[in-house]
Design an enzyme around this catalytic site. Structure first.
Site, PDB file in Angstrom:
ATOM      1  N   THR A 176      29.954   7.455 -47.715  1.00 41.70           N
ATOM      2  CA  THR A 176      29.343   6.956 -49.093  1.00 41.70           C
ATOM      3  C   THR A 176      29.499   5.411 -49.099  1.00 41.70           C
ATOM      4  O   THR A 176      28.773   4.010 -49.966  1.00 41.70           O
ATOM      5  CB  THR A 176      29.588   7.556 -50.848  1.00 41.70           C
ATOM      6  OG1 THR A 176      28.925   8.488 -50.160  1.00 41.70           O
ATOM      7  CG2 THR A 176      28.992   6.880 -51.561  1.00 41.70           C
ATOM      8  N   GLU A 229      24.121  -2.666 -50.227  1.00 43.97           N
ATOM      9  CA  GLU A 229      24.413  -4.757 -50.345  1.00 43.97           C
ATOM     10  C   GLU A 229      24.297  -5.069 -48.848  1.00 43.97           C
ATOM     11  O   GLU A 229      24.402  -6.745 -49.403  1.00 43.97           O
ATOM     12  CB  GLU A 229      25.265  -4.418 -51.152  1.00 43.97           C
ATOM     13  CG  GLU A 229      25.712  -3.875 -52.220  1.00 43.97           C
ATOM     14  CD  GLU A 229      27.162  -4.336 -52.779  1.00 43.97           C
ATOM     15  OE1 GLU A 229      27.453  -5.262 -54.376  1.00 43.97           O
ATOM     16  OE2 GLU A 229      28.098  -3.277 -53.517  1.00 43.97           O
ATOM     17  N   GLY A 275      26.589  -8.291 -56.467  1.00 41.04           N
ATOM     18  CA  GLY A 275      25.258  -6.838 -56.597  1.00 41.04           C
ATOM     19  C   GLY A 275      26.315  -6.959 -58.502  1.00 41.04           C
ATOM     20  O   GLY A 275      27.114  -6.649 -58.486  1.00 41.04           O
ATOM     21  N   HIS A 286      23.497   9.971 -51.955  1.00 44.55           N
ATOM     22  CA  HIS A 286      23.659  10.264 -50.387  1.00 44.55           C
ATOM     23  C   HIS A 286      23.449  11.484 -50.479  1.00 44.55           C
ATOM     24  O   HIS A 286      24.224  12.608 -50.808  1.00 44.55           O
ATOM     25  CB  HIS A 286      24.839   9.417 -50.436  1.00 44.55           C
ATOM     26  CG  HIS A 286      25.125   9.739 -48.641  1.00 44.55           C
ATOM     27  ND1 HIS A 286      26.326   9.321 -48.667  1.00 44.55           N
ATOM     28  CD2 HIS A 286      24.807   9.841 -47.914  1.00 44.55           C
ATOM     29  CE1 HIS A 286      26.693   8.674 -47.118  1.00 44.55           C
ATOM     30  NE2 HIS A 286      25.887   9.765 -47.139  1.00 44.55           N
ATOM     31  N   ARG A 299      20.780  -7.298 -57.330  1.00 47.47           N
ATOM     32  CA  ARG A 299      21.760  -8.122 -57.397  1.00 47.47           C
ATOM     33  C   ARG A 299      21.368 -10.079 -58.186  1.00 47.47           C
ATOM     34  O   ARG A 299      20.116  -9.357 -58.247  1.00 47.47           O
ATOM     35  CB  ARG A 299      21.663  -8.831 -55.602  1.00 47.47           C
ATOM     36  CG  ARG A 299      21.612  -7.181 -54.496  1.00 47.47           C
ATOM     37  CD  ARG A 299      22.731  -8.157 -53.217  1.00 47.47           C
ATOM     38  NE  ARG A 299      23.191  -8.847 -53.247  1.00 47.47           N
ATOM     39  CZ  ARG A 299      24.850  -8.605 -53.312  1.00 47.47           C
ATOM     40  NH1 ARG A 299      24.893  -7.293 -53.094  1.00 47.47           N
ATOM     41  NH2 ARG A 299      26.106  -9.680 -53.196  1.00 47.47           N
TER      42      ARG A 299
END
Length: 151
Positions: A36, A44, A63, A70, A114
């Site tokens: 993960t 990202e 970020g 997940h 972002r």
């Protein structure tokens, strides 16, 4: 920042192979699956690379938020496709909806935000914060924003 051509609904796609460095090791060699934290990093990086094409010299993005689910185990050696779609642009902030699929199934969904930053200004703020921390300018173990924001 030149977001005149960036709009909600635009998308980017990145394809990659899940190599050994992207997998977990704690369940043994037969369960080397996409980790993960590496998945988040790949999401990202996909969004960062896309936004770089819209930025002016001296700008970059950092970020600000990741909300990930997940949901599928991707095996070592499988390919994945990361599709990031711009859903919102607010000032210097850009939010993406992301879908990650491997050769068989949906692996993850995410929302990722972002923020565009001026690299020189960020460097200055971080340096001032480090100097304040090194000088012990903390109150109850926390730096006061006034101790580094104006430097």
């Amino acid at each position: 920042m030149n977001f005149s051509t960036l709009e909600a609904g635009t998308a980017t796609e990145r394809k990659l192979i899940v190599d050994r460095e992207r997998t977990i090791s704690f369940l043994g060699e037969d369960l080397r699956i996409y980790a993960t934290p590496r998945l988040v990093d790949d999401i990202e990086q996909t969004c960062l690379d896309y936004l770089l094409t819209f930025l002016d010299e001296g700008e970059n993005t950092v970020g600000a938020a990741v909300d990930i689910r997940h949901v599928g185990a991707t095996l070592l050696g499988m390919s994945v496709s990361i599709v990031a779609t711009v859903t919102r642009i607010e000032g210097r902030s850009v939010t993406f909806n992301v879908e990650v699929r491997d050769d068989v199934e949906l692996v993850a969904t995410a929302a990722h935000t972002r923020v565009v930053v001026n690299v020189a200004k960020l460097r200055s703020r971080v340096q001032a914060k480090a100097e304040a921390a090194a000088a012990g300018e903390v109150e109850d173990g926390v730096l006061s924003p006034s101790q580094f924001a104006s430097r």
